[in-house]
Design a protein around this motif. Structure first.
Motif, short mmCIF file in Angstrom:
data_model
loop_
_atom_site.label_atom_id
_atom_site.label_comp_id
_atom_site.label_asym_id
_atom_site.label_seq_id
_atom_site.Cartn_x
_atom_site.Cartn_y
_atom_site.Cartn_z
N MET A 1 0.82 -1.19 0.00
CA MET A 1 0.00 0.00 0.00
C MET A 1 0.86 1.26 0.00
O MET A 1 0.57 2.22 -0.69
CB MET A 1 -0.92 -0.06 1.23
N LYS A 2 1.93 1.22 0.82
CA LYS A 2 2.82 2.38 0.88
C LYS A 2 3.54 2.59 -0.46
O LYS A 2 3.79 3.72 -0.85
CB LYS A 2 3.85 2.20 1.99
N LEU A 3 3.85 1.50 -1.12
CA LEU A 3 4.53 1.59 -2.41
C LEU A 3 3.63 2.27 -3.44
O LEU A 3 4.08 3.16 -4.18
CB LEU A 3 4.93 0.20 -2.90
N TYR A 4 2.36 1.89 -3.48
CA TYR A 4 1.43 2.50 -4.42
C TYR A 4 1.24 3.98 -4.14
O TYR A 4 1.17 4.80 -5.05
CB TYR A 4 0.08 1.78 -4.40
N MET A 5 1.14 4.33 -2.86
CA MET A 5 0.96 5.74 -2.49
C MET A 5 2.18 6.56 -2.87
O MET A 5 2.06 7.69 -3.35
CB MET A 5 0.67 5.86 -0.99
N SER A 6 3.37 6.00 -2.68
CA SER A 6 4.58 6.75 -3.04
C SER A 6 4.70 6.88 -4.56
O SER A 6 5.15 7.92 -5.07
CB SER A 6 5.82 6.09 -2.45
N ILE A 7 4.30 5.86 -5.30
CA ILE A 7 4.33 5.94 -6.77
C ILE A 7 3.33 6.99 -7.26
O ILE A 7 3.65 7.82 -8.12
CB ILE A 7 4.05 4.57 -7.40
N ILE A 8 2.13 6.98 -6.69
CA ILE A 8 1.11 7.95 -7.11
C ILE A 8 1.52 9.37 -6.74
O ILE A 8 1.40 10.29 -7.54
CB ILE A 8 -0.26 7.58 -6.48
N SER A 9 2.05 9.55 -5.52
CA SER A 9 2.47 10.90 -5.13
C SER A 9 3.66 11.36 -5.97
O SER A 9 3.76 12.54 -6.32
CB SER A 9 2.79 10.94 -3.65
N GLY A 10 4.57 10.47 -6.31
CA GLY A 10 5.68 10.83 -7.17
C GLY A 10 5.22 11.22 -8.56
O GLY A 10 5.71 12.19 -9.15
N PHE A 11 4.26 10.47 -9.08
CA PHE A 11 3.72 10.80 -10.40
C PHE A 11 3.00 12.14 -10.38
O PHE A 11 3.12 12.93 -11.32
CB PHE A 11 2.78 9.68 -10.87
N MET A 16 2.91 17.75 -11.89
CA MET A 16 2.71 19.13 -11.47
C MET A 16 3.93 19.98 -11.82
O MET A 16 3.80 21.08 -12.37
CB MET A 16 2.45 19.20 -9.96
N LEU A 17 5.13 19.48 -11.57
CA LEU A 17 6.34 20.22 -11.91
C LEU A 17 6.50 20.38 -13.42
O LEU A 17 6.93 21.43 -13.90
CB LEU A 17 7.57 19.52 -11.32
N ALA A 18 6.12 19.36 -14.17
CA ALA A 18 6.23 19.44 -15.63
C ALA A 18 5.26 20.48 -16.17
O ALA A 18 5.60 21.27 -17.06
CB ALA A 18 5.95 18.08 -16.26
N SER A 19 4.02 20.54 -15.64
CA SER A 19 3.08 21.54 -16.14
C SER A 19 3.46 22.94 -15.72
O SER A 19 3.31 23.88 -16.50
CB SER A 19 1.66 21.26 -15.72
N ILE A 20 4.01 23.10 -14.54
CA ILE A 20 4.46 24.44 -14.12
C ILE A 20 5.61 24.91 -14.99
O ILE A 20 5.65 26.06 -15.43
CB ILE A 20 4.83 24.43 -12.62
N SER A 21 6.57 24.03 -15.26
CA SER A 21 7.70 24.43 -16.11
C SER A 21 7.25 24.72 -17.53
O SER A 21 7.79 25.60 -18.20
CB SER A 21 8.79 23.36 -16.10
N PHE A 22 6.24 23.99 -18.01
CA PHE A 22 5.71 24.25 -19.35
C PHE A 22 5.05 25.63 -19.41
O PHE A 22 5.20 26.37 -20.38
CB PHE A 22 4.71 23.16 -19.75
#
Length: 116
Positions: A1-11, A16-22
């Motif tokens: 469960m923790k792995l899925y949450m960390s993957i989702i939060s990382g994604f 979010m960073l990619a859209s801000i930089s764009f």
């Protein structure tokens, strides 16, 4: 469960960073003088896009290919400790044969000839 949450939060963080930089990196087309080349205070007379010889490009590509092939050949001497001599000789001969065939192919097609 923790792995899925960390993957989702990382994604989510990555998107979010990619859209801000764009959004931040949008260039303004309002000032054409900022995008034009500037040479010693004079407007350029010719196009800034000079054509270059395709032969020079091909020689650069050949150089990169041989550079990568040398990088592949360097670990061969270290692998001699871990392989039998017959296996090492066959591997070395295969790599050298491929390099020689590539050079022969480029020579036959006239890529290496500088002046025609």
């Amino acid at each position: 469960m923790k792995l899925y949450m960390s993957i989702i939060s990382g994604f989510l963080l990555l998107s979010m960073l990619a859209s801000i930089s764009f959004l931040i990196s949008k260039k303004s087309n309002l000032d054409i003088n900022k995008t034009s080349p500037f040479e010693c205070g004079f407007s350029n007379f010719n196009s800034s896009r000079m054509s270059f010889s395709i032969h020079f490009f091909m020689v650069a590509i050949i150089f990169l290919m041989f550079d990568i092939e040398v990088a592949i050949m360097l670990p061969m001497f270290i692998s001699l400790k871990f392989m039998k001599v017959y296996q090492w000789m066959m591997t070395s001969l295969t790599i050298v044969t491929l390099i020689t065939y590539g050079l022969y192919h480029e020579w036959i097609n006239g890529v290496i000839e500088w002046a025609k």
